[in-house]
Design a protein around this motif. Structure first.
Motif, mmCIF file in Angstrom:
data_model
loop_
_atom_site.group_PDB
_atom_site.id
_atom_site.type_symbol
_atom_site.label_atom_id
_atom_site.label_comp_id
_atom_site.label_asym_id
_atom_site.label_seq_id
_atom_site.Cartn_x
_atom_site.Cartn_y
_atom_site.Cartn_z
ATOM 1 N N VAL A 1 0.442 -1.414 -0.124
ATOM 2 C CA VAL A 1 -0.171 0.201 0.000
ATOM 3 C C VAL A 1 1.033 1.520 -0.055
ATOM 4 C CG1 VAL A 1 -1.948 1.253 1.390
ATOM 5 C CG2 VAL A 1 -2.293 -1.514 1.111
ATOM 6 N N ASN A 2 1.721 1.186 0.844
ATOM 7 C CA ASN A 2 2.795 2.298 0.640
ATOM 8 C C ASN A 2 2.943 2.511 -0.504
ATOM 9 O OD1 ASN A 2 3.061 3.194 3.541
ATOM 10 N ND2 ASN A 2 3.739 2.137 4.018
ATOM 11 N N ALA A 3 3.938 1.814 -1.022
ATOM 12 C CA ALA A 3 4.398 1.966 -2.612
ATOM 13 C C ALA A 3 3.321 1.814 -3.215
ATOM 14 C CB ALA A 3 4.890 0.836 -2.999
ATOM 15 N N ALA A 4 2.198 1.267 -3.249
ATOM 16 C CA ALA A 4 1.043 1.966 -4.459
ATOM 17 C C ALA A 4 0.423 3.425 -4.434
ATOM 18 C CB ALA A 4 0.228 0.942 -4.724
ATOM 19 N N ILE A 5 0.821 4.552 -3.000
ATOM 20 C CA ILE A 5 0.469 5.312 -2.582
ATOM 21 C C ILE A 5 1.383 6.098 -3.689
ATOM 22 C CG2 ILE A 5 0.448 6.912 -0.954
ATOM 23 C CD1 ILE A 5 -0.927 5.004 0.564
ATOM 24 N N THR A 6 2.388 5.518 -3.155
ATOM 25 C CA THR A 6 3.858 7.067 -3.516
ATOM 26 C C THR A 6 4.382 6.848 -4.478
ATOM 27 O OG1 THR A 6 5.264 5.563 -2.161
ATOM 28 C CG2 THR A 6 4.421 7.762 -0.675
ATOM 29 N N SER A 7 4.295 5.663 -4.942
ATOM 30 C CA SER A 7 5.516 5.317 -6.426
ATOM 31 C C SER A 7 4.800 5.045 -7.924
ATOM 32 C CB SER A 7 6.180 3.631 -6.317
ATOM 33 O OG SER A 7 7.292 4.098 -7.530
ATOM 34 N N THR A 8 5.040 6.224 -8.494
ATOM 35 C CA THR A 8 4.397 6.358 -10.364
ATOM 36 C C THR A 8 5.430 5.337 -11.022
ATOM 37 O OG1 THR A 8 5.261 8.491 -10.061
ATOM 38 C CG2 THR A 8 3.189 8.156 -9.161
ATOM 39 N N GLY A 9 6.424 4.866 -10.595
ATOM 40 C CA GLY A 9 7.225 3.991 -11.136
ATOM 41 C C GLY A 9 8.285 5.468 -12.318
ATOM 42 N N GLN A 10 8.631 6.465 -11.647
ATOM 43 C CA GLN A 10 9.418 7.574 -12.269
ATOM 44 C C GLN A 10 10.458 7.861 -11.458
ATOM 45 O OE1 GLN A 10 5.971 10.384 -11.918
ATOM 46 N NE2 GLN A 10 6.328 10.744 -14.358
ATOM 47 N N ARG A 11 11.381 8.359 -12.231
ATOM 48 C CA ARG A 11 12.642 9.026 -11.283
ATOM 49 C C ARG A 11 12.430 10.031 -9.730
ATOM 50 N NH1 ARG A 11 18.233 9.218 -11.853
ATOM 51 N NH2 ARG A 11 19.175 10.849 -11.264
ATOM 52 N N GLU A 12 12.806 9.233 -8.967
ATOM 53 C CA GLU A 12 13.122 9.771 -7.970
ATOM 54 C C GLU A 12 14.105 10.811 -7.774
ATOM 55 O OE1 GLU A 12 10.491 11.029 -6.022
ATOM 56 O OE2 GLU A 12 9.458 9.390 -6.456
ATOM 57 N N PHE A 13 14.360 11.423 -6.244
ATOM 58 C CA PHE A 13 15.729 11.508 -5.774
ATOM 59 C C PHE A 13 16.901 10.403 -5.566
ATOM 60 C CE2 PHE A 13 19.200 13.868 -3.167
ATOM 61 C CZ PHE A 13 19.429 15.419 -3.602
ATOM 62 N N HIS A 14 16.472 9.691 -4.988
ATOM 63 C CA HIS A 14 17.934 8.987 -4.714
ATOM 64 C C HIS A 14 17.834 7.809 -5.769
ATOM 65 C CE1 HIS A 14 18.993 11.328 -1.627
ATOM 66 N NE2 HIS A 14 17.543 11.013 -0.771
ATOM 67 N N SER A 15 16.416 7.052 -6.389
ATOM 68 C CA SER A 15 16.598 6.501 -7.452
ATOM 69 C C SER A 15 16.018 6.645 -8.733
ATOM 70 C CB SER A 15 16.065 4.631 -6.954
ATOM 71 O OG SER A 15 14.327 5.865 -6.418
ATOM 72 N N GLY A 16 16.505 5.806 -9.962
ATOM 73 C CA GLY A 16 15.997 6.553 -11.264
ATOM 74 C C GLY A 16 14.656 5.642 -11.851
ATOM 75 N N ALA A 17 14.693 5.531 -12.909
ATOM 76 C CA ALA A 17 13.221 5.468 -13.618
ATOM 77 C C ALA A 17 12.912 4.281 -13.534
ATOM 78 C CB ALA A 17 12.849 5.945 -14.736
ATOM 79 N N GLU A 18 14.299 2.996 -14.089
ATOM 80 C CA GLU A 18 14.013 1.973 -14.301
ATOM 81 C C GLU A 18 14.025 0.878 -12.801
ATOM 82 O OE1 GLU A 18 16.963 -2.232 -16.090
ATOM 83 O OE2 GLU A 18 17.275 0.666 -15.674
ATOM 84 N N GLU A 19 14.863 1.528 -12.397
ATOM 85 C CA GLU A 19 14.616 0.900 -10.820
ATOM 86 C C GLU A 19 13.791 0.665 -9.405
ATOM 87 O OE1 GLU A 19 17.487 1.336 -6.200
ATOM 88 O OE2 GLU A 19 18.021 2.482 -7.538
ATOM 89 N N GLN A 20 12.815 2.256 -10.231
ATOM 90 C CA GLN A 20 11.395 2.168 -9.550
ATOM 91 C C GLN A 20 10.603 0.580 -9.736
ATOM 92 O OE1 GLN A 20 10.049 4.885 -7.396
ATOM 93 N NE2 GLN A 20 12.423 5.185 -6.536
ATOM 94 N N GLY A 21 10.662 1.206 -11.778
ATOM 95 C CA GLY A 21 9.603 1.040 -12.149
ATOM 96 C C GLY A 21 9.605 -0.855 -11.608
ATOM 97 N N LEU A 22 11.003 -1.671 -11.556
ATOM 98 C CA LEU A 22 11.961 -2.815 -11.325
ATOM 99 C C LEU A 22 10.878 -3.663 -9.955
ATOM 100 C CD1 LEU A 22 15.450 -3.436 -12.651
ATOM 101 C CD2 LEU A 22 12.641 -4.404 -13.516
ATOM 102 N N SER A 23 10.862 -2.185 -8.773
ATOM 103 C CA SER A 23 10.824 -2.465 -7.780
ATOM 104 C C SER A 23 9.307 -2.854 -7.320
ATOM 105 C CB SER A 23 11.105 -0.998 -6.612
ATOM 106 O OG SER A 23 10.684 -1.518 -5.657
ATOM 107 N N LEU A 24 8.530 -1.911 -7.747
ATOM 108 C CA LEU A 24 7.039 -2.027 -7.929
ATOM 109 C C LEU A 24 6.402 -3.220 -8.339
ATOM 110 C CD1 LEU A 24 5.282 0.157 -6.916
ATOM 111 C CD2 LEU A 24 4.612 1.142 -9.294
ATOM 112 N N GLY A 25 6.804 -3.339 -10.105
ATOM 113 C CA GLY A 25 6.392 -4.832 -10.550
ATOM 114 C C GLY A 25 6.984 -5.651 -9.804
#
Length: 470
Positions: free
Chosen positions: A14-38
């Motif tokens: 739920v925390n991930a589904a509220i905050t992450s949109t699979g886009q780049r953040e300050f400490h991580s890139g878009a690819e890392e975000q997408g893989l983690s969320l997936g």
């Protein structure tokens, strides 16, 4: 122990589904975000399918809501009849709430994935049939509507069929918006009766000056289009494009304010402050003034800039939470990490001395301490967590002061939002409008309640979401 682990898994998602949109953040890139969320989506879908579907009733963002719907439909064969019925109702209700462009993008994704079972076609058919103005959609989202109609094996009524599919279109349409679209190809005056996104293309085709176009299209702009275009229109002298800031959603308004220069914010201080407070009062509703003495620790460190794709998003959430907490509290004290006392002029700068500010906040003796930060405590590292641990275990074991950490940034490496300490609940937050509901959800993150309590909470949220609560 199994129940506690399951509850923790659900809260993690739920925390991930509220905050992450699979886009780049300050400490991580878009690819890392997408893989983690997936990975989290797949993990929860396989292990807790009913709870995965129930999260559609929570305050998750549109990106993850669309992913959940897609995954449930792609794996429909793995669900039993009862699960499919429950999922169908949740999906239908969530699609009603999603922006139409997001739903059409989802339908296109289902088409590319060749998901064309009977339930998928029925969901698409019912959603399209419930659209208030199919002709408007056909003009504004023409390619997406064509793909959806083809994939669901539908036959559009009236003139929509020829408009969407005929190689040679009629010489004239009786449906007003279709006829306006046809005329706009050669008549410049007709394009001003079309939706802005459609008219913009015709304006470029007819080489209409931008300022003149914005001046005349102003009556057709939606509320958020006005907000987005207001500054560029002002620079071009199109004064007709003016947004009523007091009616804007709180977090969106905070993002707009932070996009202005410091000089512009100072010059328009009265207008902007009143707009933010009006939006906050509207968001607080009947909770206004009921939260007692509240202290907020608000992160305006350099990392609150976010990224190029989510520019100043964490800071916008903190600013919106500041005004909302001001409305909720009977007595309110904000503590910005930078030490600034002028919320309207905050900007991303400096380190993250969370520990010092938490100490300052607890020293004020609040009923509630709310921390809005990405959790990267680095001045010195770990001080905030240690302060909170000692406070909760030694100084306030009876929880006379409620402490909650709201984090607007998903930590892809940790598969969760970053936490300050296990003894204080942390919840992901994307929009300040969800603050009240998230503080209730955060209590499950303390590890003192298990899966039955969390299921009961989700059941209540699902019933309210589906309009079944009594």
């Amino acid at each position: 122990m199994a129940d506690l682990i399951a509850a923790d898994d659900v809260l993690l998602f739920v925390n991930a589904a509220i905050t992450s949109t699979g886009q780049r953040e300050f400490h991580s890139g878009a690819e890392e975000q997408g893989l983690s969320l997936g990975f989290l989506h797949r993990y929860l879908l396989v292990n807790y399918r009913d709870l995965y579907a129930a999260t559609l009733a929570l305050d998750i963002n549109d990106h993850n809501a669309a992913l959940i719907v897609r995954n449930l439909l792609v794996t429909a064969a793995e669900a039993d009849a009862e699960q499919r019925r429950a999922e169908g109702r949740l999906i239908a209700r969530r699609l009603e709430l999603l922006p139409p462009q997001r739903v059409y993008a989802l339908f296109r994704e289902l088409r590319r994935a060749r998901v064309n079972n009977r339930r998928t076609r029925a969901i698409m058919r019912d959603w399209l049939a419930a659209r208030p103005d199919p002709a408007f959609d056909a003009v504004k989202y023409r390619g997406a509507v064509k793909d959806a109609v083809r994939h669901a094996h539908l036959r559009p009524d009236g003139e929509l069929g020829p408009f969407l599919f005929a190689f040679r279109r009629p010489a004239a349409y009786t449906t007003p918006i279709l006829e306006t679209w046809r005329r706009a190809h050669y008549d410049q005056t007709a394009l001003y009766a079309l939706p802005y996104t459609v008219a913009e293309g015709f304006a470029a085709k007819h080489r209409i000056p931008r300022a003149a176009f914005l001046e005349r299209i102003a009556p057709r702009l939606t509320r958020l289009e006005r907000l987005r275009l207001q500054e560029s229109a002002r620079e071009r002298g199109a004064g007709a494009v003016r947004a009523d800031l007091t009616t804007m959603p709180l977090t969106r308004l905070a993002s707009y304010v932070l996009g202005l220069s410091l000089d512009e914010r100072a010059r328009r201080r009265g207008e902007l402050t009143e707009a933010l407070r009006a939006s906050a009062r509207r968001t607080a509703g009947d909770q206004a003034g009921r939260w007692g003495r509240v202290v907020a620790v608000l992160d305006d460190s350099f990392s609150s800039y976010g990224s190029g794709t989510k520019r100043r998003r964490p800071l916008a959430v903190a600013l919106a939470c500041h005004f909302l907490l001001e409305a909720l509290a009977a007595d309110y004290a904000p503590l910005w990490l930078s030490g600034r006392d002028d919320a309207l002029l905050v900007h991303p700068y400096g380190a993250t001395p969370l520990g010092e500010r938490v100490l300052d906040g607890l020293d004020l003796g609040p009923d509630r301490l709310v921390i809005v930060s990405d959790g990267w405590d680095n001045a010195p590292p770990g001080l905030a967590g240690e302060v909170l641990r000692v406070w909760r275990t030694r100084l306030d074991p009876g929880h006379t002061c409620g402490v909650v950490h709201l984090n607007p940034v998903y930590d892809a490496g940790g598969f969760d939002v970053r936490r300050l300490t296990p003894v204080v609940p942390t919840a992901g937050i994307r929009d300040a409008e969800d603050l009240v509901a998230l503080t209730e959800l955060a209590r499950f993150a303390e590890g003192r309640t298990g899966l039955p309590e969390l299921r009961a909470h989700l059941d209540r949220r699902v019933a309210a979401f589906l309009g079944e609560d009594t």
